[in-house]
Design a protein around this motif. Structure first.
Motif, PDB file in Angstrom:
ATOM      1  N   ARG A 261      50.009  38.668 -22.815  1.00  0.00           N
ATOM      2  CA  ARG A 261      49.326  38.235 -21.554  1.00  0.00           C
ATOM      3  C   ARG A 261      48.518  40.263 -21.558  1.00  0.00           C
ATOM      4  O   ARG A 261      48.407  41.110 -22.079  1.00  0.00           O
ATOM      5  N   VAL A 262      47.712  39.949 -20.853  1.00  0.00           N
ATOM      6  CA  VAL A 262      46.285  40.611 -20.439  1.00  0.00           C
ATOM      7  C   VAL A 262      46.928  41.397 -19.177  1.00  0.00           C
ATOM      8  O   VAL A 262      46.732  40.779 -18.188  1.00  0.00           O
ATOM      9  N   SER A 263      47.287  42.811 -19.518  1.00  0.00           N
ATOM     10  CA  SER A 263      48.199  43.760 -18.450  1.00  0.00           C
ATOM     11  C   SER A 263      47.059  44.908 -17.249  1.00  0.00           C
ATOM     12  O   SER A 263      46.934  45.518 -16.508  1.00  0.00           O
ATOM     13  N   SER A 264      45.562  44.735 -17.806  1.00  0.00           N
ATOM     14  CA  SER A 264      44.935  45.923 -17.547  1.00  0.00           C
ATOM     15  C   SER A 264      43.384  45.646 -17.642  1.00  0.00           C
ATOM     16  O   SER A 264      43.313  44.384 -18.547  1.00  0.00           O
ATOM     17  N   LEU A 265      42.433  45.636 -16.951  1.00  0.00           N
ATOM     18  CA  LEU A 265      41.349  45.465 -16.692  1.00  0.00           C
ATOM     19  C   LEU A 265      39.554  46.485 -16.029  1.00  0.00           C
ATOM     20  O   LEU A 265      40.675  47.376 -15.485  1.00  0.00           O
ATOM     21  N   ALA A 266      38.402  46.564 -16.989  1.00  0.00           N
ATOM     22  CA  ALA A 266      38.086  47.215 -16.539  1.00  0.00           C
ATOM     23  C   ALA A 266      35.943  46.595 -16.570  1.00  0.00           C
ATOM     24  O   ALA A 266      36.060  46.825 -17.148  1.00  0.00           O
ATOM     25  N   TRP A 267      35.861  46.929 -15.803  1.00  0.00           N
ATOM     26  CA  TRP A 267      34.510  47.043 -15.834  1.00  0.00           C
ATOM     27  C   TRP A 267      33.425  47.547 -16.139  1.00  0.00           C
ATOM     28  O   TRP A 267      33.585  49.053 -15.336  1.00  0.00           O
ATOM     29  N   ASN A 268      32.086  47.750 -16.713  1.00  0.00           N
ATOM     30  CA  ASN A 268      31.147  48.312 -16.681  1.00  0.00           C
ATOM     31  C   ASN A 268      29.966  47.978 -16.866  1.00  0.00           C
ATOM     32  O   ASN A 268      30.064  46.904 -18.178  1.00  0.00           O
ATOM     33  N   GLU A 269      29.709  47.122 -15.451  1.00  0.00           N
ATOM     34  CA  GLU A 269      28.069  46.252 -15.587  1.00  0.00           C
ATOM     35  C   GLU A 269      28.916  44.781 -16.184  1.00  0.00           C
ATOM     36  O   GLU A 269      29.369  44.514 -15.406  1.00  0.00           O
ATOM     37  N   TYR A 270      28.001  44.742 -17.363  1.00  0.00           N
ATOM     38  CA  TYR A 270      28.535  43.118 -17.642  1.00  0.00           C
ATOM     39  C   TYR A 270      29.812  42.708 -18.054  1.00  0.00           C
ATOM     40  O   TYR A 270      29.764  41.738 -19.171  1.00  0.00           O
ATOM     41  N   ILE A 271      29.869  44.585 -18.846  1.00  0.00           N
ATOM     42  CA  ILE A 271      30.784  44.330 -20.341  1.00  0.00           C
ATOM     43  C   ILE A 271      31.967  44.554 -19.477  1.00  0.00           C
ATOM     44  O   ILE A 271      32.465  45.151 -19.023  1.00  0.00           O
ATOM     45  N   LEU A 272      33.613  43.617 -19.790  1.00  0.00           N
ATOM     46  CA  LEU A 272      34.981  43.663 -19.069  1.00  0.00           C
ATOM     47  C   LEU A 272      35.649  43.281 -20.037  1.00  0.00           C
ATOM     48  O   LEU A 272      35.474  43.047 -20.914  1.00  0.00           O
ATOM     49  N   SER A 273      35.839  44.796 -19.648  1.00  0.00           N
ATOM     50  CA  SER A 273      37.360  45.165 -20.398  1.00  0.00           C
ATOM     51  C   SER A 273      38.675  45.087 -20.415  1.00  0.00           C
ATOM     52  O   SER A 273      39.477  44.906 -19.669  1.00  0.00           O
ATOM     53  N   SER A 274      39.383  43.953 -21.617  1.00  0.00           N
ATOM     54  CA  SER A 274      40.876  44.020 -20.719  1.00  0.00           C
ATOM     55  C   SER A 274      41.432  44.606 -22.053  1.00  0.00           C
ATOM     56  O   SER A 274      41.461  44.464 -23.429  1.00  0.00           O
ATOM     57  N   GLY A 275      42.903  44.890 -21.415  1.00  0.00           N
ATOM     58  CA  GLY A 275      43.636  45.622 -22.020  1.00  0.00           C
ATOM     59  C   GLY A 275      45.011  44.614 -22.437  1.00  0.00           C
ATOM     60  O   GLY A 275      45.745  44.208 -21.394  1.00  0.00           O
TER      61      GLY A 275
END
Length: 277
Positions: free
Chosen positions: A52-66
């Motif tokens: 499961r993908v439990s965390s997200l953060a944006w940096n402009e057009y880069i989306l990071s998923s934990g």
């Protein structure tokens, strides 16, 4: 509004800072989905995680998923081959992600009790911070001091730690007395607000850097899960495990230099403006 076509249980949500009608959703089917809220349509599905993908953060057009796997993916949402990097460091579920204001650093918190600081485009951590003794979900970068990171620990830890992210050093910490689930810095004053669990399930307003308690805001019947701030920085919404949303008028819109207010006026009753279920 309800996104009825999203069939999997939702684990994380994050609005795009670049395209305001786009929201990213991480779910229990190990996918990251981008939705256009205005059209109520699914824009794309990004797979690759094994849990499961439990965390997200944006940096402009880069989306990071934990993920619960401990891995962090970078997705470039502009290209078809979206998966551009994998960050490996955590041993357990990544439950918190936050980018610094300038995008230079990504902070991650996990169930392995660690905070990691990642430099831009690096796939191994710049610093591993091990002061906490419980899971770390709450992460927030100071808006006025670019290298200052605040992190909050779970039930067995209860600390807020303040770090110099550039050097990986602990500046100071405070024992809050309860689980820290979320941290928000004021956009306009030298204050912050934290969300908590057992036993009061409260929001606490703090003066920084003295960490003097300015207010204890109660009302939730179960632990506070998440906090979010209005665009003008004045109002905070809290989501509780009691399935209630509460809106709190906490901070001034003007800068601290332009306003001289009395802490005595910050009563609990004046903070609570709406309670929604």
């Amino acid at each position: 509004m309800e996104l009825t076509e999203h069939s999997s249980q939702v684990a994380s949500v994050r609005w795009s800072p670049i395209v305001p009608e786009i929201v990213a959703i991480g779910d229990y089917s190990n996918k990251v989905c981008l939705w256009n809220i205005e059209k109520q349509s699914l824009v794309r599905v990004m797979s690759g995680h094994t849990d499961r993908v439990s965390s997200l953060a944006w940096n402009e057009y880069i989306l990071s998923s934990g993920s619960r796997s401990g891995q962090i993916f970078h997705h470039d949402v502009r290209v078809s081959d979206h998966h551009v990097a994998t960050l490996v460091g955590h041993d357990l579920e990544v439950c918190g992600l936050a980018y610094s204001k300038d995008g230079k650093y990504l902070a991650s918190g996990a169930n392995d009790n660690k905070v990691m600081v990642w430099a831009d485009r690096e796939t191994t951590p710049l610093h591993t911070l091990i002061e906490h003794t419980a899971a770390v979900k709450a992460l927030a970068w100071c808006p006025t001091s670019k290298n200052l990171l605040a992190s909050g620990g779970g039930t067995q830890d209860r600390q807020i730690c303040f770090w110099n992210a550039a050097h990986g050093t602990l500046q100071h910490s405070v024992d809050t007395g309860s689980q820290v689930s979320s941290i928000l810095w004021s956009k306009n004053t030298k204050e912050l607000v934290t969300g908590h669990g057992y036993s009061q399930n409260q929001l606490t307003v703090w003066k920084y850097p003295t960490m003097t308690r300015l207010a204890e805001l109660t009302g939730h019947q179960d632990r506070v899960l998440q906090l979010a701030m209005s665009p003008d920085g004045s109002t905070v919404v809290s989501l509780g495990a009691d399935e209630a949303l509460r809106l709190w008028k906490i901070f001034d819109c003007e800068t601290e230099k332009k306003t001289k207010r009395s802490d005595k006026s910050r009563s609990t009753s004046s903070k609570l403006s709406m309670n929604c279920r």
